[in-house]
Every structure is written in C-alpha cells, then in structure tokens.
Design a protein around this motif. Sequence first.
Motif: not given
Length: 316
Positions: A168-190
């Motif tokens: 479960x710990x590995x899955x939670x860290x992986x989900x955190x990486x997914x959120x950060x990867x989305x932020x990498x694109x969406x925060x750059x757009x503005x």
Amino acid sequence: MNHSIPSIPGMSTDVIPRSGETRGLTTRSGETRGLAQAGGAMFLVGTLAGVAGAIQDYPLYGGQALRYLLAAAVLLAVTRLAGLRFVRLTPRETALLVALSLTGLVIFNICVIEATRHGGPALVGTVLGTVPLALALLDGRPSPRVIGAAAVVVAGATVATGLGSGDLTGLLWSLGALVCEVCFSLLALPLLPKLGAVRVSAYSAALAVPLLMAAGLLIDGTAMVRVPTLGEAAGLGYQSIIVTTVAFFLWYNALPRLGPGRAGLFAGLIPVGAIATGAVLGLGAPSAADLAGAALVVTGIVIGLSAPAPSRVTGS
C-alpha cells in the motif's frame, strides 16, 4: 509594434502570432511540430529506465540536485544565446513557478524514488501510465474520442509495464508521482504564453536545485554528494542533457500547441521508450506483452489525434 524574434537551431518561433495571423489559432505546421515534439519528449523520458542502473548506487537526492544544476546551467545559457531577456513575474506567476518546480520536479522525484523502493519500477510505471487519462479528463471539455483514446493508451502502458507487485505504501507514493506529473503540465500552461518553453524549463530546473539539496541534507546529511564514477557521471549527464534539457523544452513547446488532453496521449510512449532503450543497450529483448502494449499505445494515440483539434492560445 513588431519585435524581431531571436532564433536558435531547434527553437520554434511560430508559437508567437505574427502580424496578420489570428491570435490563438495553432497553424497546421505548428501542430505537426507539436505532435513530433510531444512524442519525442515522452519517448526520451522513457529512456531514463535504461540508464537508471548506472546511477542506482549514487546518493539519490544529491544526484538529482546535480542533474538539475547542470540542466539549469545549459538552459540559462540557451536563454542568453537566444537573446531572451529577463521577464518580471507577478506574485501569482512566481507562486505558479515555485509550485511547478516543487511538485513536477522535486516531489515527483521523491515519490518515484520511494515508490520504487516499496513497490518496484513496474508499479510506478503502471500508475504513471494513467497520465493520459488524467490529463484528458482535466482538459476542460475533452471529446469522447480523446477520453476513449486515453483509456486505450493507459491499457497499453499497463500491458507494457506490467502490474508487478507492491504494498500500500508503494501504491500511495506512486499515486503521489501521478499527481505531480499532472502538475508538471497543468501548472506550466499559464506560464508558457509569457515565458516560453526555454525560460519555464530553465527557471523550474534552477529552483529545483536548492529544494533537492535541502531534502538531501535532511535525509543523507553530508553524504548526499560524492565524486561520481565514470558510469555515474555518464548517467547523470544523460539525465541532465537529454531527459531534462531536451525533453523539457520539447514538451513545453508542444503543450500549448496541442493542449493537455491531446499532448497527454504521448505519455503512453514512456514505457515504449523504456522497451526500446532496453533492447538497444542489450538489457533484454522485448516480450510479447511489451510489443502488445506498445501496439495498444500507438493505436490509442492515433485514435486520439483523429479527434478535431480545438483552437489553442499558444506560448511565446
């Protein structure tokens, strides 16, 4: 008043509307270039897996700090050579840039490192394979075709990567990486319309250095940095120049042309890049599942790109 636009090899200037063009509309040539850039960026990110073994014994946070330090130096030199002047940011834009660096670079790397320790790279790769679907759902009003294509890409990335095993710990860290990867694109757009791809890449990489050094000091202390071996230096250099400098520039050039939904489809090429790198470096021939997953990814991308392209405000 028209201003001359400095140009260097490989740098696009058609993201800036010229006199007589309709602002906010992406030209056909610009979109074609965006498709190539998005595909190239995500494929290069996938090659990271092939060099991971060369730096696995180097202190992780110190190594990433060195990676972004070199990348920032190269990108800032490019901004100077291109004649890109300093742009004063508003407090909101500064906050966006700091958030981009913190989430898309620093926390993303921490999440991937910790997820790999608990669940292995297969679990991380599978979760990150859902990036196309996440970006498609967050892209305003995505068409059903783009959403369906994203689901096909996710399926292909999952097949190519394999679900693996983890806790479960590995899955939670992986989900955190997914959120950060989305932020990498969406925060750059503005930020892209005002700063452009080179400056967004340079500034975010530069901001990541002190943040990673602080994390390294807390976790590894003074052992966070040491003289790398020849293989480690080559691996860190590849991460800096290819995976960071080149891939960041390509991705941030493609993002405003295509929009996050269509550009996100190319995130499915990450496992394809890993498969190809492994084969080239003699790390193992691709399995039937690898090839089937790659075929699904390509199919999903083709389906998604056949959807009508919305008009986009492009960066400068």
